[in-house]
Every structure is written in structure tokens, then in C-alpha cells.
Design a protein around this motif. Structure first.
Motif, mmCIF file in Angstrom:
data_model
loop_
_atom_site.group_PDB
_atom_site.id
_atom_site.type_symbol
_atom_site.label_atom_id
_atom_site.label_comp_id
_atom_site.label_asym_id
_atom_site.label_seq_id
_atom_site.Cartn_x
_atom_site.Cartn_y
_atom_site.Cartn_z
ATOM 1 N N PRO A 1 7.730 10.568 38.458
ATOM 2 C CA PRO A 1 8.368 9.504 37.668
ATOM 3 C C PRO A 1 9.889 9.538 37.731
ATOM 4 O O PRO A 1 10.536 8.479 37.700
ATOM 5 C CB PRO A 1 7.863 9.756 36.249
ATOM 6 N N ILE A 2 10.485 10.735 37.833
ATOM 7 C CA ILE A 2 11.943 10.791 37.940
ATOM 8 C C ILE A 2 12.403 10.214 39.269
ATOM 9 O O ILE A 2 13.411 9.475 39.330
ATOM 10 C CB ILE A 2 12.432 12.245 37.758
ATOM 11 N N SER A 3 11.683 10.514 40.343
ATOM 12 C CA SER A 3 12.021 9.916 41.644
ATOM 13 C C SER A 3 11.874 8.401 41.603
ATOM 14 O O SER A 3 12.685 7.664 42.172
ATOM 15 C CB SER A 3 11.111 10.493 42.737
ATOM 16 N N LEU A 4 10.837 7.949 40.893
ATOM 17 C CA LEU A 4 10.658 6.501 40.740
ATOM 18 C C LEU A 4 11.833 5.908 39.972
ATOM 19 O O LEU A 4 12.332 4.818 40.304
ATOM 20 C CB LEU A 4 9.343 6.231 40.010
ATOM 21 N N GLY A 5 12.306 6.638 38.941
ATOM 22 C CA GLY A 5 13.465 6.162 38.193
ATOM 23 C C GLY A 5 14.718 6.092 39.048
ATOM 24 O O GLY A 5 15.543 5.173 38.894
ATOM 25 N N VAL A 6 14.889 7.055 39.956
ATOM 26 C CA VAL A 6 16.044 7.021 40.864
ATOM 27 C C VAL A 6 15.988 5.791 41.752
ATOM 28 O O VAL A 6 17.009 5.110 41.986
ATOM 29 C CB VAL A 6 16.081 8.312 41.711
ATOM 30 N N LEU A 7 14.791 5.452 42.250
ATOM 31 C CA LEU A 7 14.639 4.253 43.082
ATOM 32 C C LEU A 7 14.923 2.981 42.284
ATOM 33 O O LEU A 7 15.549 2.035 42.796
ATOM 34 C CB LEU A 7 13.219 4.203 43.669
ATOM 35 N N VAL A 8 14.454 2.961 41.019
ATOM 36 C CA VAL A 8 14.739 1.800 40.167
ATOM 37 C C VAL A 8 16.239 1.646 39.975
ATOM 38 O O VAL A 8 16.779 0.525 40.016
ATOM 39 C CB VAL A 8 14.027 1.961 38.799
#
Length: 458
Positions: free
Chosen positions: A309-316
Motif C-alpha cells: 500500500p505504501i508503494s501504491l501511495g507513492v505511485l498515486v
């Protein structure tokens, strides 16, 4: 259950009393003046079985014939040579007859095992030390595990509930996922590059978490004279990596969020090797020879549940600025909600264990987060880190992932012993969350009364 078991034990151990009394009457005429004896029940057995984690009684009969000491007080002393298997609660005088005296010994069984009793009959003389009349060391109590039938499971219900089985946790999972995505939006690439060039905070966190904290757990367990299983549970808790709440507290207390996330990930990876070493070393020192199982799958799951989820947040953050602004607006209220929900869940699940927990393990558990915060702050101060990084290192050392320690306990011991050892990680987790919530409330109140813009924030 305890009352029922006590009555059953009294019936079982005294059912032979009439037969025993008859034999005593017959045998009394064959005793010499200074003869004495001690028996449990009717004297026909040397071993007795009790189920684990139960209360019961033992009936002891004594005989002592010496005309020169009639009228002097006699006492019985009973000692369990392994208090973790069986503890003696009290010894009470039951009755006296022409031939014998009877005593009721209240006991509490603990872990399964075989324990030797040391029984002494003493004569109490005025103004002098007690005189030994007779003693026996050939009686044994065998504490046996409960059977696994449905009735026994119903009796054992009410023990430690497990975090991973709690319905509130499943209800919070979507909130946790969204919150971790929001934390991904807080990650700063420049901070990551600095950490790669100078990973001092990461090293300080590893030293505090995996060297200083386990040593403290061992030392304080010895000072508090904790039982072996409970002492090992405390050491393993202190050996656990930083918990996922570390970066949550860093955000709310003005720490470095990117550093906090990095430290949590790194310490979780290091725990794969550090936890088995620490468990083996201190298990040897404590004399606990159980095969300890480190939950590698759970550690991997923790890594993925943080990283994805943190990696997903970085992409967002890179692709969707509108959604990024929304997530950043939600991050603080969601963090507070998760903190309060965690405390509620912990107290609710721990109601049964809090009712029976040893007072000194509560005191010890409260000191663990406090010491961790102090150790982290001291190491960061000595390394010359800036204030946000000092806060983060302090928090990461002081907040352990107690779920991993709980998993080690549940995988390594029998259920009853595991629940007993799990008191340590549970109390540490509850203390850590409560203490950090207190710090957050103090921090928010101080900022409200004395805003940072006025340079009142120390």
C-alpha cells in the motif's frame, strides 16, 4: 470450575479415610514411643494426578507419639520443588483425633509436568526454632494436560484471545490499507537518497531494537523473578522489530515519516535473522529448551502489507495529485481512529488476561516502551540527528511489533503455556499504545496552546 475441582479432589483423596483410620488404630499399638509418619490420603499411593491450571486440595495425615512432648504445638510445612508446575497456596489444620492429625493443603496446578513435594512435620517449642519431627520427599504430583474434548475446550474458554482472530481487526483492515496508501504519499525521495548515503538512523534503530532492548528484557525479568516462560515472552517481545504504528506516531508527533517507514521496513527484514538469534541466546540463559519457531510467513506478510500500500501511495503521489490531496487530508483522522481502535481492541481481547495477570509483569511491561523511547532518543542525540529524526528513532526503538512476539509464543508452546507467556507481549503492546496516545494528546494540546509558528514547540 475451581470449586467443583476442589470438592472432587477432597472426595478422591479422603475417600479412603475410614479405611486409613482403621489401619492407624491397628498400627498405633505397634509404634514405638518416638515413631512418626506422614501420609497423603490413605497412604497407598505416592503419585497423584491433577489437570493443568486448576485448584485443588491434598489431605495429609500425620502421627507423632512422644509422651515427653505432649501438649506442644505441631505444624506441617509443604513445599513444591517446581512452583511453575504446582504451587502451594496454603496449609490449614483440619482436625485432630486420638491417633492422627489432618491438614488440608490447597494447591494450584500450572504447566503439565511432574513435581516432587517436600513435606515436613515440625514441633514448635516455646522461644526456640521449630524442631523437625519427620519428613517425606517421595510424594509426587503429576500435572496432566486437559483433554481436547468439547467440554474441556468450553472450560478453557476465556483465555487469551488472539489479535488475528478478532472481528474488529477485519473491520479496520480497509481503513489500515487506505491509511498506509496515504503514508505512501508522504514519502520524500530526497530523504530516501540521504538515508542511502548516510544510513546512521537505520543502524541506530537496529542497535536499539535488537541489542539493547532484549538485554533489558532479560535483566528486568531476572530482577522481577518472572517464571521462565513469562521471562522468555518478555525477551522475545523486546527482540521484535518496530511496529506498523511507529510511522503513525511519527506523523502525529512531528517526526520524519519517510525515515519511520524506512526504519520499520528495515527492522522487519533484520528481524528474520535477529529474532532467532536473540531467542536462542536468551532461551539458553533462561533455561528454556523449547524449540522456538519464528513466524517467517508472518514476517513476510508484514513486509508485504507495509510495502504494497505504501508503494501504491507513492505511485498515486506521482500520477494523481487530486487523489493525493484527499489522502493527505484523511491521514491524520484515520491515524487517530486506528490508534483508538487498537486500544479498544486490545483492552477488549485482554479482559480475561488482565483479570489474572501478575502485578509485577504489568509494572515491567509499562517500563519497556518508556525505556525504548529513552534509548532511541539518547542514541539519536549522541549521533547528532536533527529533532524530527530524533523523535522518529526514539519512537521506532520504543514501539515493538508485539504481534510477531505473540505469534512466536503461540507457535512454540502448548496453548496454555503460550497464553501464559503471551502476557508479556500483550501487556507491552497495551502499555505502548496507551503511552503513545498520551504523548500524542500532550503534543496536540501543546501545539494548540502554543503553536509552532510562535516557536513555542520545543
Amino acid at each position: 470450575m475451581g470449586t467443583l475441582f476442589t470438592l472432587c479432589c477432597a472426595v478422591l483423596l479422603t475417600h479412603g479415610t475410614p479405611w486409613s483410620q482403621t489401619n492407624l488404630n491397628v498400627g498405633r499399638h505397634n509404634l514405638k514411643a518416638d515413631d512418626s509418619f506422614i501420609t497423603i490420603g490413605d497412604g497407598s499411593l505416592l503419585e497423584f494426578e491433577f489437570p493443568e491450571n486448576s485448584k485443588g486440595v491434598i489431605v495429609v495425615s500425620t502421627w507423632y507419639s512422644n509422651s515427653s512432648t505432649k501438649g506442644q504445638k505441631q505444624t506441617l510445612r509443604v513445599q513444591s520443588l517446581d512452583p511453575e508446575v504446582l504451587s502451594i497456596l496454603n496449609v490449614s489444620f483440619s482436625r485432630v483425633s486420638v491417633d492422627a492429625q489432618s491438614y488440608i493443603i490447597s494447591i494450584r496446578s500450572g504447566f503439565p509436568g511432574r513435581v516432587q513435594l517436600h513435606i515436613q512435620l515440625l514441633r514448635q517449642e516455646r522461644d526456640s526454632a521449630p524442631v523437625l519431627i519427620a519428613e517425606r520427599t517421595d510424594y509426587f504430583i503429576i500435572v496432566v494436560p486437559w483433554s481436547d474434548d468439547p467440554a474441556s475446550r468450553l472450560i478453557r474458554s476465556g483465555g487469551l484471545s488472539h489479535f488475528s482472530e478478532h472481528p474488529v481487526l477485519f473491520a479496520l483492515l480497509p481503513v489500515i490499507f487506505v491509511n498506509k496508501c496515504a503514508f505512501g504519499c508522504k514519502v520524500e525521495g530526497e530523504v530516501l537518497r540521504k538515508l542511502l548515503r548516510r544510513p546512521v538512523p537505520l543502524l541506530l534503530g537496529a542497535v536499539g531494537q535488537f541489542l539493547v532492548m532484549p538485554l533489558y528484557g532479560y535483566c528486568v525479568s531476572q530482577l522481577a523473578h518472572l517464571p521462565k516462560a513469562l521471562a522468555l515472552g518478555l525477551v522475545i517481545t523486546c527482540s521484535a522489530p518496530g511496529g506498523g504504528g511507529g510511522y503513525l506516531y511519527s506523523l502525529l508527533l512531528g517526526g520524519d515519516v519517510t525515515l519511520a517507514i524506512s526504519m520499520t521496513l528495515v527492522s522487519t527484514v533484520v528481524a528474520v535473522g535477529a529474532m532467532p538469534l536473540s531467542s536462542a541466546l536468551y532461551g539458553q540463559l533462561l533455561g528454556v529448551h523449547a524449540a522456538l519457531h519464528v513466524p517467517f510467513i508472518k514476517i513476510l506478510g508484514t513486509l508485504l502489507f507495509i510495502a504494497i500500500p505504501i508503494s501504491l501511495g507513492v505511485l498515486v503521489k506521482l500520477r494523481l495529485p487530486g487523489l493525493t490531496r484527499l489522502l493527505l487530508m484523511l491521514i491524520r483522522p484515520l491515524s487517530v481512529l486506528l490508534m483508538v481502535g487498537g486500544i479498544f481492541m486490545a483492552y477488549q481481547m485482554g479482559a480475561s488476561i488482565l483479570a489474572n495477570v501478575w502485578p509485577h509483569i504489568v509494572v515491567v511491561g509499562v517500563t519497556v516502551p518508556v525505556l525504548g523511547l529513552g534509548v532511541g532518543a539518547l542514541l539519536a542525540q549522541l549521533a547528532g540527528l536533527d529533532p524530527p529524526q530524533r523523535k522518529t528513532v526514539s519512537i521506532e526503538v520504543g514501539v515493538q511489533n508485539s504481534l510477531l512476539a505473540l505469534a512466536v509464543m503461540q507457535l512454540s508452546f502448548r496453548r496454555t503455556e503460550a497464553d501464559f507467556a503471551s502476557q508479556a507481549p500483550f501487556i507491552v503492546a497495551l502499555s505502548s499504545t496507551s503511552e503513545m496516545l498520551f504523548l500524542v494528546l500532550v503534543h496536540l494540546a501543546r501545539n494548540h496552546l502554543c503553536p509552532p509558528a510562535n516557536q513555542c514547540d520545543a
